[in-house]
Motif scaffolding. Structure first.
Motif, PDB file in Angstrom:
ATOM      1  N   GLY A 114      10.935   1.981  -9.338  1.00 39.06           N
ATOM      2  CA  GLY A 114      10.933   3.903  -8.700  1.00 39.06           C
ATOM      3  C   GLY A 114       9.537   3.150  -7.232  1.00 39.06           C
ATOM      4  O   GLY A 114       9.840   5.060  -6.955  1.00 39.06           O
ATOM      5  N   ALA A 115       9.131   2.398  -6.915  1.00 35.65           N
ATOM      6  CA  ALA A 115       7.657   2.397  -6.401  1.00 35.65           C
ATOM      7  C   ALA A 115       9.025   1.588  -5.046  1.00 35.65           C
ATOM      8  O   ALA A 115       8.620   0.495  -5.136  1.00 35.65           O
ATOM      9  CB  ALA A 115       6.924   1.720  -6.135  1.00 35.65           C
ATOM     10  N   PRO A 116       8.735   1.841  -3.841  1.00 33.34           N
ATOM     11  CA  PRO A 116       9.094   1.430  -2.365  1.00 33.34           C
ATOM     12  C   PRO A 116       8.227   0.165  -2.553  1.00 33.34           C
ATOM     13  O   PRO A 116       6.956   0.593  -3.081  1.00 33.34           O
ATOM     14  CB  PRO A 116       8.752   2.223  -1.750  1.00 33.34           C
ATOM     15  CG  PRO A 116       9.546   3.273  -2.248  1.00 33.34           C
ATOM     16  CD  PRO A 116       8.636   3.530  -3.480  1.00 33.34           C
ATOM     17  N   ILE A 117       9.068  -0.681  -2.666  1.00 33.48           N
ATOM     18  CA  ILE A 117       7.970  -2.549  -2.025  1.00 33.48           C
ATOM     19  C   ILE A 117       6.925  -2.162  -0.437  1.00 33.48           C
ATOM     20  O   ILE A 117       6.095  -2.247  -0.653  1.00 33.48           O
ATOM     21  CB  ILE A 117       9.156  -3.750  -1.913  1.00 33.48           C
ATOM     22  CG1 ILE A 117       9.511  -3.259  -0.247  1.00 33.48           C
ATOM     23  CG2 ILE A 117       9.818  -3.595  -2.735  1.00 33.48           C
ATOM     24  CD1 ILE A 117      10.032  -4.646   0.269  1.00 33.48           C
ATOM     25  N   ALA A 118       7.528  -1.013   0.140  1.00 37.35           N
ATOM     26  CA  ALA A 118       6.398  -0.333   1.618  1.00 37.35           C
ATOM     27  C   ALA A 118       5.588   0.374   0.873  1.00 37.35           C
ATOM     28  O   ALA A 118       5.028   1.077   2.353  1.00 37.35           O
ATOM     29  CB  ALA A 118       7.451  -0.272   2.740  1.00 37.35           C
ATOM     30  N   ALA A 119       4.970   0.965  -0.508  1.00 32.20           N
ATOM     31  CA  ALA A 119       4.689   1.870  -0.339  1.00 32.20           C
ATOM     32  C   ALA A 119       3.396   1.615  -0.524  1.00 32.20           C
ATOM     33  O   ALA A 119       2.890   0.947  -1.091  1.00 32.20           O
ATOM     34  CB  ALA A 119       5.074   3.295  -1.319  1.00 32.20           C
ATOM     35  N   LYS A 120       2.255   2.648  -0.528  1.00 27.04           N
ATOM     36  CA  LYS A 120       0.659   2.382  -0.830  1.00 27.04           C
ATOM     37  C   LYS A 120       0.792   3.117  -1.847  1.00 27.04           C
ATOM     38  O   LYS A 120       0.586   4.320  -1.740  1.00 27.04           O
ATOM     39  CB  LYS A 120      -0.203   2.463   0.311  1.00 27.04           C
ATOM     40  CG  LYS A 120       0.325   0.978   1.538  1.00 27.04           C
ATOM     41  CD  LYS A 120      -0.681   1.117   2.397  1.00 27.04           C
ATOM     42  CE  LYS A 120       0.134   0.917   3.676  1.00 27.04           C
ATOM     43  NZ  LYS A 120      -1.216   0.497   4.807  1.00 27.04           N
ATOM     44  N   PHE A 121      -0.693   2.696  -2.748  1.00 28.89           N
ATOM     45  CA  PHE A 121      -1.994   4.097  -3.369  1.00 28.89           C
ATOM     46  C   PHE A 121      -1.789   4.871  -2.822  1.00 28.89           C
ATOM     47  O   PHE A 121      -1.996   6.500  -3.564  1.00 28.89           O
ATOM     48  CB  PHE A 121      -2.538   3.047  -4.257  1.00 28.89           C
ATOM     49  CG  PHE A 121      -3.495   4.240  -5.912  1.00 28.89           C
ATOM     50  CD1 PHE A 121      -3.009   4.243  -6.758  1.00 28.89           C
ATOM     51  CD2 PHE A 121      -4.356   4.944  -5.116  1.00 28.89           C
ATOM     52  CE1 PHE A 121      -2.856   5.213  -7.839  1.00 28.89           C
ATOM     53  CE2 PHE A 121      -5.054   5.485  -6.292  1.00 28.89           C
ATOM     54  CZ  PHE A 121      -4.749   5.596  -7.419  1.00 28.89           C
ATOM     55  N   MET A 122      -2.735   5.238  -1.649  1.00 28.82           N
ATOM     56  CA  MET A 122      -3.024   5.975  -1.090  1.00 28.82           C
ATOM     57  C   MET A 122      -2.066   7.202   0.035  1.00 28.82           C
ATOM     58  O   MET A 122      -2.670   7.715   0.629  1.00 28.82           O
ATOM     59  CB  MET A 122      -4.377   5.425   0.179  1.00 28.82           C
ATOM     60  CG  MET A 122      -5.834   4.705  -1.041  1.00 28.82           C
ATOM     61  SD  MET A 122      -5.833   5.908  -1.850  1.00 28.82           S
ATOM     62  CE  MET A 122      -7.092   6.553  -0.265  1.00 28.82           C
ATOM     63  N   ASP A 123      -0.796   6.386  -0.397  1.00 31.13           N
ATOM     64  CA  ASP A 123      -0.237   6.682   0.607  1.00 31.13           C
ATOM     65  C   ASP A 123       0.069   8.688   0.463  1.00 31.13           C
ATOM     66  O   ASP A 123       0.086   9.245  -0.488  1.00 31.13           O
ATOM     67  CB  ASP A 123       1.545   6.885   0.053  1.00 31.13           C
ATOM     68  CG  ASP A 123       2.208   5.152   1.816  1.00 31.13           C
ATOM     69  OD1 ASP A 123       0.704   5.019   2.299  1.00 31.13           O
ATOM     70  OD2 ASP A 123       2.376   4.190   1.644  1.00 31.13           O
ATOM     71  N   SER A 124       0.448   9.396   1.320  1.00 30.28           N
ATOM     72  CA  SER A 124       0.603  10.627   1.125  1.00 30.28           C
ATOM     73  C   SER A 124       1.477  11.047   0.449  1.00 30.28           C
ATOM     74  O   SER A 124       2.759  10.740   0.409  1.00 30.28           O
ATOM     75  CB  SER A 124       0.383  11.743   2.637  1.00 30.28           C
ATOM     76  OG  SER A 124       1.831  11.426   3.357  1.00 30.28           O
ATOM     77  N   ALA A 138      -9.712  -4.691  -6.786  1.00 33.69           N
ATOM     78  CA  ALA A 138      -9.255  -3.283  -6.861  1.00 33.69           C
ATOM     79  C   ALA A 138      -9.138  -2.497  -5.722  1.00 33.69           C
ATOM     80  O   ALA A 138      -8.884  -1.535  -5.641  1.00 33.69           O
ATOM     81  CB  ALA A 138     -10.402  -2.586  -8.306  1.00 33.69           C
ATOM     82  N   VAL A 139     -10.383  -2.493  -5.392  1.00 34.55           N
ATOM     83  CA  VAL A 139     -10.666  -1.580  -4.267  1.00 34.55           C
ATOM     84  C   VAL A 139      -9.972  -1.784  -2.978  1.00 34.55           C
ATOM     85  O   VAL A 139      -9.599  -1.053  -2.570  1.00 34.55           O
ATOM     86  CB  VAL A 139     -11.905  -2.033  -3.646  1.00 34.55           C
ATOM     87  CG1 VAL A 139     -12.595  -1.059  -2.202  1.00 34.55           C
ATOM     88  CG2 VAL A 139     -13.442  -1.714  -4.714  1.00 34.55           C
ATOM     89  N   MET A 140      -9.534  -3.239  -2.562  1.00 35.39           N
ATOM     90  CA  MET A 140      -8.663  -3.295  -1.663  1.00 35.39           C
ATOM     91  C   MET A 140      -7.347  -3.167  -1.683  1.00 35.39           C
ATOM     92  O   MET A 140      -6.147  -2.626  -1.283  1.00 35.39           O
ATOM     93  CB  MET A 140      -8.883  -4.464  -0.889  1.00 35.39           C
ATOM     94  CG  MET A 140     -10.132  -5.545  -0.220  1.00 35.39           C
ATOM     95  SD  MET A 140     -10.241  -6.791  -0.336  1.00 35.39           S
ATOM     96  CE  MET A 140      -8.966  -7.375   0.974  1.00 35.39           C
ATOM     97  N   GLY A 141      -6.825  -2.794  -3.317  1.00 32.46           N
ATOM     98  CA  GLY A 141      -5.819  -2.877  -4.074  1.00 32.46           C
ATOM     99  C   GLY A 141      -5.333  -1.838  -3.425  1.00 32.46           C
ATOM    100  O   GLY A 141      -3.599  -1.244  -3.253  1.00 32.46           O
ATOM    101  N   ILE A 142      -5.465  -0.694  -3.356  1.00 35.06           N
ATOM    102  CA  ILE A 142      -5.146   0.744  -3.217  1.00 35.06           C
ATOM    103  C   ILE A 142      -4.588   1.146  -1.536  1.00 35.06           C
ATOM    104  O   ILE A 142      -4.069   2.292  -1.670  1.00 35.06           O
ATOM    105  CB  ILE A 142      -7.003   1.748  -3.432  1.00 35.06           C
ATOM    106  CG1 ILE A 142      -7.558   1.030  -2.272  1.00 35.06           C
ATOM    107  CG2 ILE A 142      -6.846   1.860  -4.615  1.00 35.06           C
ATOM    108  CD1 ILE A 142      -8.404   2.769  -2.739  1.00 35.06           C
ATOM    109  N   ASN A 143      -5.037   0.191  -0.722  1.00 27.82           N
ATOM    110  CA  ASN A 143      -4.475   0.023   0.422  1.00 27.82           C
ATOM    111  C   ASN A 143      -3.467  -1.060   1.328  1.00 27.82           C
ATOM    112  O   ASN A 143      -3.088  -1.186   1.869  1.00 27.82           O
ATOM    113  CB  ASN A 143      -5.822  -0.248   1.408  1.00 27.82           C
ATOM    114  CG  ASN A 143      -7.018   1.015   1.594  1.00 27.82           C
ATOM    115  OD1 ASN A 143      -6.383   2.054   2.146  1.00 27.82           O
ATOM    116  ND2 ASN A 143      -7.882   0.612   1.507  1.00 27.82           N
ATOM    117  N   PHE A 144      -3.152  -1.584  -0.195  1.00 22.09           N
ATOM    118  CA  PHE A 144      -2.015  -2.463  -0.055  1.00 22.09           C
ATOM    119  C   PHE A 144      -0.464  -2.229  -0.674  1.00 22.09           C
ATOM    120  O   PHE A 144       0.010  -1.075  -0.874  1.00 22.09           O
ATOM    121  CB  PHE A 144      -2.420  -3.584  -0.960  1.00 22.09           C
ATOM    122  CG  PHE A 144      -3.453  -4.795  -0.765  1.00 22.09           C
ATOM    123  CD1 PHE A 144      -4.145  -4.767   0.553  1.00 22.09           C
ATOM    124  CD2 PHE A 144      -4.014  -5.950  -1.578  1.00 22.09           C
ATOM    125  CE1 PHE A 144      -5.076  -5.306   0.705  1.00 22.09           C
ATOM    126  CE2 PHE A 144      -4.594  -6.680  -1.710  1.00 22.09           C
ATOM    127  CZ  PHE A 144      -5.030  -6.615  -0.453  1.00 22.09           C
TER     128      PHE A 144
END
Length: 367
Positions: free
Chosen positions: A151-161, A226-232
């Protein structure tokens, strides 16, 4: 992150080409717009890169062990020249040169993999913006944008709006759940890999600052990931999780088959090897024979674990040979006797001196 990824844009074309080739293969099975087709293409990219990096991994293992062996000497240099940093640095470089050790060799796999990692990030960032890149034309970009993993697009990030996620045809909740789970798995795999190295594959007979540094990294690296991962993007998380799992499995294999001398893993390996040798009466396999031959060649320089192995073999009536084989102790004794000219030869009487031969013997008194 986008700026760093832009520095490696020169490699985005080969990375995108490899992904497209794998996508054409998996797309025929799962469908061209399937998240599995795109996700498995990224996984296959990782596997291909890691296979190519195996020679560097071997160098990394040798370099790490070399650095561990040098720690006592390095500590002595630091204490001797603690007030002269320049002389300390010169002596360190001299030590590296004499032993053929390169501290940077332990970082080779990560450094070699970095361009591919950032190139993939650059590719996925362009896919998220709907832009063509490398060999990805607009049709493939649109297909990748629509591809979803759980259900998550491969180009989406955790911090996306929520608006940006909605533009990719997904919900923010799905994206954050999937990315959070992947970030946790990525951090745990990194922690387990480092913990496995510290607990099983470190020479316990040598206490050095290197061990303390490794212990600190065991806790620091997972936090960094973990910190960097939210922007991947999800696709990059798939990449990094796959490479972490590969590293964990690769290291597990090395620890089981070629452990560091003096480590807990070596003790476990030699225990298995002893059981194998006693049950079969011989050592089978080139790798096992190579290990036994190396232990025999060390002679008095063997560590406690290796001495225990040789003693245990002897108690089982076996003797390790220079070629890595083991034979029954009686055969080893016979071979040693034959080599020394035969210890069982009949002992010849001592030759008398000339004066003793010329002196007549006294007759025994009559009863």
């Amino acid at each position: 992150m986008d700026t760093i990824a832009g520095l490696f844009s020169f490699i985005t074309t080969p990375v995108s080409w490899i992904i497209v080739q794998f996508h054409s293969l998996y797309g025929a099975v799962f469908g061209p717009d399937s998240g599995w087709a795109w996700g498995l293409s990224i996984v296959s990219l990782v596997i291909l890169i890691r296979i190519c990096l195996i020679p560097l991994f071997v160098k990394q293992i040798k370099a790490t062990r070399g650095m561990q062996a040098l720690q006592p000497k390095m500590k002595a240099i630091q204490e001797r020249y603690k007030n002269d940093k320049q002389r300390q640095s010169e002596e360190m470089m001299k030590l590296y040169k004499e032993t053929g050790t390169n501290p940077l060799s332990s970082c080779l796999p990560i450094l070699a993999q970095s361009p591919f990692f950032f190139a993939l990030y650059h590719v996925l960032a362009n896919i998220a913006d709907g832009k063509t890149i490398g060999v990805l034309n607009q049709q493939l970009v649109d297909s990748a944008r629509e591809a979803k993993i759980f259900g998550a697009p491969i180009a989406a990030k955790f911090m996306d709006s929520s608006e940006k996620v909605a533009a990719l045809g997904a919900s923010l909740t799905d994206v954050r759940i999937v990315t959070a789970v992947m970030i946790v798995l990525m951090s745990l795999s990194q922690f387990y890999t480092q913990r496995q190295l510290m607990q099983k594959n470190v020479d316990l007979s040598v206490k050095t600052p290197f061990m303390q540094q490794q212990k600190m990294l065991m806790y620091i690296f997972p936090v960094i990931f973990a910190v960097m991962g939210i922007n991947f993007p999800v696709g990059v998380l798939v990449y990094w999780l796959t490479t972490n799992v590969w590293t964990m499995g690769q290291q597990m294999y090395v620890i089981n088959q070629n452990p560091t001398p003096g480590s807990k893993a070596q003790d476990q390996y030699l225990t298995r090897l002893l059981k194998h040798a006693t049950s079969h009466g011989e050592v089978k396999g080139r790798g096992k024979k190579k290990t036994v031959a190396a232990i025999v060649a060390k002679g008095p320089d063997r560590n406690d674990i290796e001495r225990k192995f040789i003693t245990a073999l002897s108690k089982q009536g076996l003797a390790a040979q220079a070629d890595g084989s083991v034979i029954k102790s009686s055969e080893a004794t016979a071979d040693a006797d034959a080599a020394s000219g035969g210890a069982a030869k009949r002992q010849q009487p001592k030759r008398q001196t000339k004066s003793k031969r010329q002196t007549p013997s006294k007759p025994s008194p009559k009863k």
